[in-house]
Design a protein around this motif. Structure first.
Motif, PDB file in Angstrom:
ATOM      1  N   THR A 109      -2.078  15.096   2.414  1.00  0.00           N
ATOM      2  CA  THR A 109      -3.058  14.209   1.774  1.00  0.00           C
ATOM      3  C   THR A 109      -2.638  12.765   2.007  1.00  0.00           C
ATOM      4  OG1 THR A 109      -3.338  15.866   0.042  1.00  0.00           O
ATOM      5  CG2 THR A 109      -4.317  13.717  -0.345  1.00  0.00           C
ATOM      6  N   SER A 110      -3.549  11.943   2.517  1.00  0.00           N
ATOM      7  CA  SER A 110      -3.236  10.541   2.791  1.00  0.00           C
ATOM      8  C   SER A 110      -3.053   9.762   1.492  1.00  0.00           C
ATOM      9  CB  SER A 110      -4.359   9.910   3.619  1.00  0.00           C
ATOM     10  OG  SER A 110      -5.553   9.847   2.858  1.00  0.00           O
ATOM     11  N   VAL A 111      -2.471   8.579   1.608  1.00  0.00           N
ATOM     12  CA  VAL A 111      -2.246   7.726   0.437  1.00  0.00           C
ATOM     13  C   VAL A 111      -3.569   7.369  -0.235  1.00  0.00           C
ATOM     14  CG1 VAL A 111      -1.335   5.516  -0.370  1.00  0.00           C
ATOM     15  CG2 VAL A 111      -0.123   6.771   1.408  1.00  0.00           C
ATOM     16  N   GLY A 112      -4.577   7.048   0.567  1.00  0.00           N
ATOM     17  CA  GLY A 112      -5.885   6.709   0.020  1.00  0.00           C
ATOM     18  C   GLY A 112      -6.517   7.854  -0.742  1.00  0.00           C
ATOM     19  N   ASN A 113      -6.363   9.074  -0.212  1.00  0.00           N
ATOM     20  CA  ASN A 113      -6.922  10.239  -0.885  1.00  0.00           C
ATOM     21  C   ASN A 113      -6.122  10.634  -2.122  1.00  0.00           C
ATOM     22  OD1 ASN A 113      -9.114  10.511   0.809  1.00  0.00           O
ATOM     23  ND2 ASN A 113      -8.132  11.982   2.170  1.00  0.00           N
ATOM     24  N   ILE A 114      -4.821  10.349  -2.128  1.00  0.00           N
ATOM     25  CA  ILE A 114      -4.031  10.564  -3.345  1.00  0.00           C
ATOM     26  C   ILE A 114      -4.527   9.638  -4.448  1.00  0.00           C
ATOM     27  CG2 ILE A 114      -1.745  10.172  -4.386  1.00  0.00           C
ATOM     28  CD1 ILE A 114      -0.493  11.291  -1.857  1.00  0.00           C
ATOM     29  N   PHE A 115      -4.850   8.391  -4.078  1.00  0.00           N
ATOM     30  CA  PHE A 115      -5.407   7.453  -5.049  1.00  0.00           C
ATOM     31  C   PHE A 115      -6.741   7.960  -5.583  1.00  0.00           C
ATOM     32  CE2 PHE A 115      -7.949   3.652  -6.112  1.00  0.00           C
ATOM     33  CZ  PHE A 115      -7.130   3.107  -7.093  1.00  0.00           C
ATOM     34  N   LEU A 116      -7.590   8.495  -4.699  1.00  0.00           N
ATOM     35  CA  LEU A 116      -8.879   9.045  -5.128  1.00  0.00           C
ATOM     36  C   LEU A 116      -8.686  10.249  -6.041  1.00  0.00           C
ATOM     37  CD1 LEU A 116     -10.999   8.886  -1.832  1.00  0.00           C
ATOM     38  CD2 LEU A 116     -11.192   7.409  -3.854  1.00  0.00           C
ATOM     39  N   ALA A 117      -7.688  11.090  -5.736  1.00  0.00           N
ATOM     40  CA  ALA A 117      -7.392  12.244  -6.591  1.00  0.00           C
ATOM     41  C   ALA A 117      -6.934  11.784  -7.968  1.00  0.00           C
ATOM     42  CB  ALA A 117      -6.306  13.111  -5.945  1.00  0.00           C
ATOM     43  N   GLY A 118      -6.155  10.699  -8.001  1.00  0.00           N
ATOM     44  CA  GLY A 118      -5.732  10.122  -9.282  1.00  0.00           C
ATOM     45  C   GLY A 118      -6.902   9.565 -10.062  1.00  0.00           C
ATOM     46  N   LEU A 119      -7.830   8.893  -9.359  1.00  0.00           N
ATOM     47  CA  LEU A 119      -9.043   8.390 -10.015  1.00  0.00           C
ATOM     48  C   LEU A 119      -9.830   9.543 -10.634  1.00  0.00           C
ATOM     49  CD1 LEU A 119     -10.496   5.776  -7.455  1.00  0.00           C
ATOM     50  CD2 LEU A 119      -9.310   5.288  -9.583  1.00  0.00           C
ATOM     51  N   GLY A 120      -9.967  10.635  -9.884  1.00  0.00           N
ATOM     52  CA  GLY A 120     -10.695  11.797 -10.380  1.00  0.00           C
ATOM     53  C   GLY A 120     -10.017  12.433 -11.576  1.00  0.00           C
ATOM     54  N   ALA A 121      -8.686  12.528 -11.517  1.00  0.00           N
ATOM     55  CA  ALA A 121      -7.939  13.124 -12.630  1.00  0.00           C
ATOM     56  C   ALA A 121      -8.073  12.288 -13.891  1.00  0.00           C
ATOM     57  CB  ALA A 121      -6.460  13.265 -12.244  1.00  0.00           C
ATOM     58  N   GLY A 122      -7.992  10.955 -13.745  1.00  0.00           N
ATOM     59  CA  GLY A 122      -8.138  10.072 -14.899  1.00  0.00           C
ATOM     60  C   GLY A 122      -9.515  10.136 -15.514  1.00  0.00           C
ATOM     61  N   THR A 123     -10.539  10.196 -14.671  1.00  0.00           N
ATOM     62  CA  THR A 123     -11.913  10.298 -15.171  1.00  0.00           C
ATOM     63  C   THR A 123     -12.127  11.626 -15.891  1.00  0.00           C
ATOM     64  OG1 THR A 123     -12.697   8.933 -13.328  1.00  0.00           O
ATOM     65  CG2 THR A 123     -14.343  10.222 -14.524  1.00  0.00           C
ATOM     66  N   THR A 124     -11.603  12.700 -15.317  1.00  0.00           N
ATOM     67  CA  THR A 124     -11.764  14.035 -15.908  1.00  0.00           C
ATOM     68  C   THR A 124     -11.117  14.123 -17.282  1.00  0.00           C
ATOM     69  OG1 THR A 124     -11.768  15.017 -13.682  1.00  0.00           O
ATOM     70  CG2 THR A 124     -11.385  16.506 -15.534  1.00  0.00           C
ATOM     71  N   GLU A 125      -9.882  13.631 -17.404  1.00  0.00           N
ATOM     72  CA  GLU A 125      -9.215  13.711 -18.704  1.00  0.00           C
ATOM     73  C   GLU A 125      -9.880  12.796 -19.725  1.00  0.00           C
ATOM     74  OE1 GLU A 125      -5.131  12.577 -18.181  1.00  0.00           O
ATOM     75  OE2 GLU A 125      -5.565  10.422 -18.241  1.00  0.00           O
ATOM     76  N   THR A 195      -0.401   7.610  -7.212  1.00  0.00           N
ATOM     77  CA  THR A 195      -0.136   7.090  -5.872  1.00  0.00           C
ATOM     78  C   THR A 195       1.273   6.527  -5.776  1.00  0.00           C
ATOM     79  OG1 THR A 195      -2.476   6.528  -5.612  1.00  0.00           O
ATOM     80  CG2 THR A 195      -0.926   5.507  -4.074  1.00  0.00           C
ATOM     81  N   ALA A 196       1.634   5.675  -6.739  1.00  0.00           N
ATOM     82  CA  ALA A 196       2.973   5.084  -6.739  1.00  0.00           C
ATOM     83  C   ALA A 196       4.042   6.163  -6.892  1.00  0.00           C
ATOM     84  CB  ALA A 196       3.091   4.051  -7.859  1.00  0.00           C
ATOM     85  N   TYR A 197       3.809   7.110  -7.805  1.00  0.00           N
ATOM     86  CA  TYR A 197       4.807   8.156  -8.047  1.00  0.00           C
ATOM     87  C   TYR A 197       5.011   9.022  -6.803  1.00  0.00           C
ATOM     88  CZ  TYR A 197       7.327  12.025 -10.164  1.00  0.00           C
ATOM     89  OH  TYR A 197       8.285  12.977 -10.437  1.00  0.00           O
ATOM     90  N   GLN A 198       3.923   9.456  -6.183  1.00  0.00           N
ATOM     91  CA  GLN A 198       4.037  10.315  -5.004  1.00  0.00           C
ATOM     92  C   GLN A 198       4.749   9.597  -3.856  1.00  0.00           C
ATOM     93  OE1 GLN A 198       2.360  13.617  -4.330  1.00  0.00           O
ATOM     94  NE2 GLN A 198       2.352  13.787  -6.535  1.00  0.00           N
ATOM     95  N   GLU A 199       4.388   8.334  -3.627  1.00  0.00           N
ATOM     96  CA  GLU A 199       4.982   7.601  -2.513  1.00  0.00           C
ATOM     97  C   GLU A 199       6.458   7.276  -2.770  1.00  0.00           C
ATOM     98  OE1 GLU A 199       3.471   7.050   0.530  1.00  0.00           O
ATOM     99  OE2 GLU A 199       2.161   8.495  -0.464  1.00  0.00           O
ATOM    100  N   LEU A 200       6.789   6.861  -3.995  1.00  0.00           N
ATOM    101  CA  LEU A 200       8.193   6.569  -4.327  1.00  0.00           C
ATOM    102  C   LEU A 200       9.043   7.837  -4.303  1.00  0.00           C
ATOM    103  CD1 LEU A 200       7.693   3.990  -7.230  1.00  0.00           C
ATOM    104  CD2 LEU A 200       8.588   3.517  -4.935  1.00  0.00           C
ATOM    105  N   LYS A 201       8.455   8.953  -4.709  1.00  0.00           N
ATOM    106  CA  LYS A 201       9.167  10.232  -4.673  1.00  0.00           C
ATOM    107  C   LYS A 201       9.462  10.643  -3.228  1.00  0.00           C
ATOM    108  CE  LYS A 201       8.716  15.040  -6.239  1.00  0.00           C
ATOM    109  NZ  LYS A 201       7.815  16.018  -6.917  1.00  0.00           N
ATOM    110  N   LYS A 202       8.470  10.478  -2.341  1.00  0.00           N
ATOM    111  CA  LYS A 202       8.687  10.778  -0.921  1.00  0.00           C
ATOM    112  C   LYS A 202       9.792   9.903  -0.344  1.00  0.00           C
ATOM    113  CE  LYS A 202       3.904  12.172   0.040  1.00  0.00           C
ATOM    114  NZ  LYS A 202       2.657  11.756   0.734  1.00  0.00           N
ATOM    115  N   LEU A 203       9.777   8.611  -0.720  1.00  0.00           N
ATOM    116  CA  LEU A 203      10.795   7.679  -0.236  1.00  0.00           C
ATOM    117  C   LEU A 203      12.184   8.103  -0.701  1.00  0.00           C
ATOM    118  CD1 LEU A 203      11.413   4.989   1.217  1.00  0.00           C
ATOM    119  CD2 LEU A 203      11.052   3.835  -0.980  1.00  0.00           C
TER     120      LEU A 203
END
Length: 318
Positions: A109-125, A195-203
């Motif tokens: 999953t690309s960084v942009g799509n991870i951000f979109l997944a986060g947007l969706g998760a926040g809206t859903t909750e 997005t920040a968590y996933q990218e920092l974790k990968k790093l």
């Protein structure tokens, strides 16, 4: 193949238990900061010329002196009752959206799509749990009664009574007052957060290839940084939302008109700084809260997967 690709998808039961445990720990540790934040956002201090708004420490001291230290935990019942489904929905929906947005060939999953997944998760909750939970929580936190005086009876005795009273007096829709602002706040929060968590974790994983799993203190540090992203970007939304959910609806006015009226009054009477009231306790609450959530979630998830793996081994050995 990376470690993240080797792992099987996390089951819903694991997300439910790990997310609920993480959320409960966050609430117990950080509720006092949230109560101070809400009081600061609702405060009208600083309106008079030459005066400053009441600060973070002064607000906390005032609550403790007037209402006892237990007052810092007002609204905790509403938070705890909603935290398990909130965290389950957050992590489960994020993983679902993330898998739907993943590249069909590589599974990544690309960084942009991870951000979109986060947007969706926040809206859903926000739609399913957060909005009604916050309406009840804010009503309880706004009550400035002393818990040491049994004769001082508040309007709402507890979370259950608050739900009953709000529905009876204002209708079921009152529990969803501010749902649009809450959805925008939660969406931007979780978009930036995941997005920040996933990218920092990968790093962190790339810089430590010998580690199978990151230690808890690193999950906490990554969660602390990622958790601070949202509050700085959507503080005005959160302050307007808090005031909207505290007030009762005026007949004949739409939600947009009420939002515009609150923002206009804040701008005219309290200035631009009023939109950032409570930013200090909010950052101090959200950032450590996310540090706790991710550290506990990752640890409980790992323990559950280990237990599941060992039980499957025992089953096949029999």
């Amino acid at each position: 193949m990376s470690r993240s690709e080797d792992k099987k998808p996390v089951g819903f039961a694991t997300q439910l238990i790990a997310g609920g445990t993480a959320g409960a720990m966050e609430a117990l540790c950080c509720q006092p900061l949230d109560t101070i934040k809400v009081r600061m956002q609702l405060s009208r201090s600083g309106r008079a010329p030459g005066t400053k708004p009441r600060g973070f420490i002064a607000t906390g001291v005032m609550i403790v002196q007037r209402e006892t230290p237990l007052a810092l935990y007002k609204g905790l019942g509403a938070v705890l009752s909603g935290i398990v489904p909130k965290m389950a929905i957050r992590f489960a929906s994020f993983e679902k959206y993330k898998s739907l947005l993943a590249n069909k060939e590589t599974g990544k999953t690309s960084v942009g799509n991870i951000f979109l997944a986060g947007l969706g998760a926040g809206t859903t909750e926000a739609v399913f749990v957060v909005t009604p939970m916050e309406v009840v929580k804010i009503r309880l936190q706004a009550q400035q009664h002393s818990l040491a005086d049994p004769l001082e009876v508040p309007q709402y005795r507890n979370a259950g009574h608050a739900v009953y009273a709000i529905i009876r007096e204002e209708g079921f829709s009152a529990l969803y007052r501010g749902v649009t602002l809450t959805a925008v706040r939660q969406a931007t929060n979780q978009g930036a957060n995941f997005t920040a968590y996933q990218e920092l974790k990968k790093l962190a994983q790339r810089s430590q290839p010998d580690l199978v799993d990151l230690p808890s203190y690193q999950h906490m540090a990554i969660g602390l940084v990622s958790g601070a992203m949202g509050p700085f970007t959507n503080a005005p939304i959160d302050t307007i939302k808090t005031r909207l959910q505290k007030a009762t609806a005026e007949p004949g006015t739409t939600a947009f008109q009420r939002i515009a009226a609150i923002a206009r009054d804040m701008w005219r009477q309290e200035g631009v700084r009023s939109f950032y009231k409570g930013i200090t306790p909010r950052v101090l609450r959200v950032a450590p809260g996310q540090a706790i959530v991710f550290a506990v979630y990752e640890r409980v998830r790992l323990l559950m997967e280990t237990m599941k793996g060992s039980s499957e081994e025992n089953l096949y050995s029999e």
